[in-house]
Design an enzyme around this catalytic site. Structure first.
Site, PDB file in Angstrom:
ATOM      1  N   CYS A 194       0.820  -1.207   0.000  1.00  0.00           N
ATOM      2  CA  CYS A 194       0.000   0.000   0.000  1.00  0.00           C
ATOM      3  C   CYS A 194       0.855   1.258   0.000  1.00  0.00           C
ATOM      4  O   CYS A 194       2.003   1.252   0.410  1.00  0.00           O
ATOM      5  CB  CYS A 194      -0.904   0.011   1.230  1.00  0.00           C
ATOM      6  SG  CYS A 194      -1.909  -1.471   1.402  1.00  0.00           S
ATOM      7  N   LYS A 210       4.289  -9.288 -18.010  1.00  0.00           N
ATOM      8  CA  LYS A 210       4.294  -9.645 -16.594  1.00  0.00           C
ATOM      9  C   LYS A 210       3.270 -10.729 -16.290  1.00  0.00           C
ATOM     10  O   LYS A 210       3.553 -11.671 -15.576  1.00  0.00           O
ATOM     11  CB  LYS A 210       4.010  -8.400 -15.748  1.00  0.00           C
ATOM     12  CG  LYS A 210       4.049  -8.652 -14.241  1.00  0.00           C
ATOM     13  CD  LYS A 210       5.438  -9.039 -13.789  1.00  0.00           C
ATOM     14  CE  LYS A 210       5.505  -9.297 -12.295  1.00  0.00           C
ATOM     15  NZ  LYS A 210       6.804  -9.876 -11.903  1.00  0.00           N
TER      16      LYS A 210
END
Length: 609
Positions: free
Chosen positions: A2, A604
């Site tokens: 976060c 990815k």
């Protein structure tokens, strides 16, 4: 991981908060929100999705606010949603909190607070914090935070605002980073330096256990207990792009260095040192159901498949359950034999890998129970599985996976021990030794990173070669597979991995003068056999780089160069052995001038078959 931002000062807070959150986007997130304090109340807006989604509701907030906090969330407890986004408030809406980390004892705290009448609106661990602070509040926010924080168990960084004290932000760091920016007539708070750079280059990096009180008059720093501290103000001269990478040249190198923290997060709350037990409350199989399992199907792609191979060896060794290991892209085409007595383990960093999802659905259609091992809360793999074992690696930006692999390996190690404990097949003394070894693993990963300079030198010599071979046995072979993948995908050097015992069955024909061979030899019971294979390659002129556990002088005698790992339980070596292999690939790639973070032709997350 976060992102946290906070602002108090002469400017309007909201544009600064949004700018800071935008500069933390590289950390990855699934939702975002802000809280402002003005006019005798706390204002909160938050939305699932991108910052652009949050932007659509910011018109609901008052203008002119000079104090606020903001957050970008990477889901851990509770799937991505508006209600699970931060900031979170107490029942009355007076206190707003943003949080990075994991509160291990949130369930017991939530139950206690609900008995006291607190109303919870989300599924998150974070929401216990504002309720707890509100229950401790007597008119002094700092005192309330000091009373509340000792009751939190886990790793966290928090920032709090309160409508009763509108000119104040209180922040605490406990094993999760927080940085304070010192501006002209303003103070900023962030989980990483990039958010601060447009406003100041003067920063204070908060230390473990510090509490910060930010007001218009300045910042006061103490320990949580209230003891004074001596902060050091440092000047940051990074360029913005460099700052997002934490001062590292590439995200891949940053993520390699994040592995000690990532491993610690994977282990948090899952080990009981006193009993020598592994606790996996997220896996809902009873002991009787584990005993009834006839096999485990381990299925994944790419790097995750190499982690799954480690899991195969460990589950068979520690739990005595047969394990079938498959590449997800091949799984559906062999008519797999699975039923209700099969535990299907799907390993995927993103939780969105198309072939892994297709294999999961095939296994489920045949009656298998499904466990997902993934890094992304709320991903498709997580939603479609019966149970999820999250790795908590945090966002991984570089295409070449590093910390996702090592945390998958550790998560599967935990699973193997847990299965063995549930069915009674694991020796209690070995389980205790493994639990003890796992507790030391994050620190040993940090020690392994000290090999960086020596590995860089070897990698630069390797960079001029067209072919590199990796060999190993058992767990070392699984790591060799990952090592060759890392080297080929970012340096574009042709690399192959072989089980060391297979050299005579063909690969030895390719070994000539000067060909580099990387020999992994970390398993004491197999060391003599691997040394014999090393001798075979050297007899054909190979240049051998060896990797062994500390003190293994016999392996060193047969290698041209040796790298030593900190000594650990032999079943725990993969998470350490991969680190010098990642560094070898990274520095070979930089020596060749390739795009390390975004290698050609690769993505990815592979979301098509």
């Amino acid at each position: 991981m976060c992102g946290i931002v906070g602002y108090i000062g002469r400017r309007e807070a909201l544009p600064v908060l949004m700018d800071g959150l935008q500069r933390l986007e590289y950390r990855g997130y699934d939702s975002a929100g802000v809280a402002l304090v003005a006019g005798g109340r706390t204002w909160v807006e938050k939305r699932k999705g991108r910052l652009s989604d949050l932007q659509t509701v910011l018109g609901n907030l008052p203008s002119g606010c000079r104090v606020g906090i903001g957050h970008t969330r990477w889901a851990t407890h509770g799937r991505p949603s508006d209600r699970n986004a931060h900031p979170h408030t107490d029942t009355s809406g007076r206190f707003a909190v943003v949080h990075n980390g994991i509160i291990e004892n949130y369930a017991e705290l939530r139950a206690e607070l609900e008995r006291q009448g607190c109303v919870f609106r989300s599924e998150t661990d974070t929401e216990v914090i504002p309720h707890l602070i509100a229950s401790c509040y007597d008119g002094d926010l700092v005192r309330a935070v000091r009373r509340a924080v000792p009751r939190l168990r886990g790793a966290y960084a928090i920032a709090v605002v309160c409508q009763q004290e509108p000119d104040k932000i209180v922040a605490v760091r406990a094993a999760s980073p927080l940085v304070i920016g010192l501006g002209e007539g303003e103070l900023l708070l962030a989980s990483d330096i990039p958010a601060l750079l447009p406003y100041t280059r003067q920063v204070i990096v908060m230390e473990e256990g510090w509490l910060a009180e930010l007001t218009p008059e300045g910042v006061t720093l103490t320990t949580v207990a209230g003891e004074p501290v001596q902060p050091q103000v440092m000047r940051v001269d990074w360029e913005p792009g460099q700052a997002e990478r934490g001062g590292y040249a590439h995200f891949m190198l940053k993520e390699i260095h994040e592995q000690p923290r990532a491993l610690r997060d994977t282990l948090t709350g899952r080990l009981d040192a006193a009993t020598g037990l592994v606790t996996l409350s997220e896996v809902g199989l009873s002991a009787a159901e584990v005993r009834a399992l006839r096999k485990v199907a381990m299925v994944a792609c790419g790097t995750a498949a190499h982690a799954g191979l480690v899991g195969r060896y460990l589950i068979e060794r520690l739990a005595g359950i047969p394990v079938e290991w498959d590449l997800a892209s091949e799984y559906r085409y062999r008519e797999p034999l699975v039923d209700e007595h099969t535990l299907f383990v799907a390993v995927s960093q993103s939780g969105e890998t198309a072939d892994t999802l297709a294999a999961l659905r095939e296994a489920r259609s045949r009656g298998a129970r499904v466990l997902a091992v993934t890094n992304v809360v709320g991903s498709t793999v997580a939603r479609e599985a019966d149970w999820v074992l999250y790795t908590w690696a945090g966002p991984e930006i570089a295409v070449a996976s590093t910390k996702a692999y090592s945390t998958q390996v550790v998560a599967l190690t935990l699973l193997a021990i847990w299965l063995g404990q549930q069915n009674g097949r694991i020796d209690p003394a070995e389980a205790s030794a493994l639990v003890s070894g796992l507790q030391h693993l994050p620190d040993q990963a940090g020690q392994t990173l000290s090999l960086e300079a020596a590995v860089k030198e070897a990698a630069e010599a390797l960079a001029g070669h067209d072919d590199v071979f990796f060999i190993g046995r058992n767990l070392d072979y699984a790591v060799a597979l990952e090592a060759q993948l890392k080297l080929k995908e970012i340096s574009y050097i042709h690399a192959e991995a072989y089980a060391a015992g297979e050299l005579k069955h063909g690969p030895l024909a390719l070994i000539t003068d000067g060909v580099p061979v990387v020999a992994l030899n970390t398993q004491p019971d197999l060391a003599e056999k691997t040394i014999s294979n090393i001798q075979e390659t050297r007899a054909r002129g190979a240049f051998v780089l060896g990797l062994a556990q500390e003190g293994d002088e016999e392996t060193a005698r047969h290698c041209d160069r040796i790298f030593y790992l900190p000594r650990t339980h032999r079943l725990l070596t993969p998470a350490l052995a991969v680190i010098p292999m990642q560094l070898l690939a990274y520095y070979a790639a930089t020596a060749r001038g390739t795009d390390v973070d975004k290698p050609r032709n690769l993505a990815k997350s592979v979301t098509v078959e």
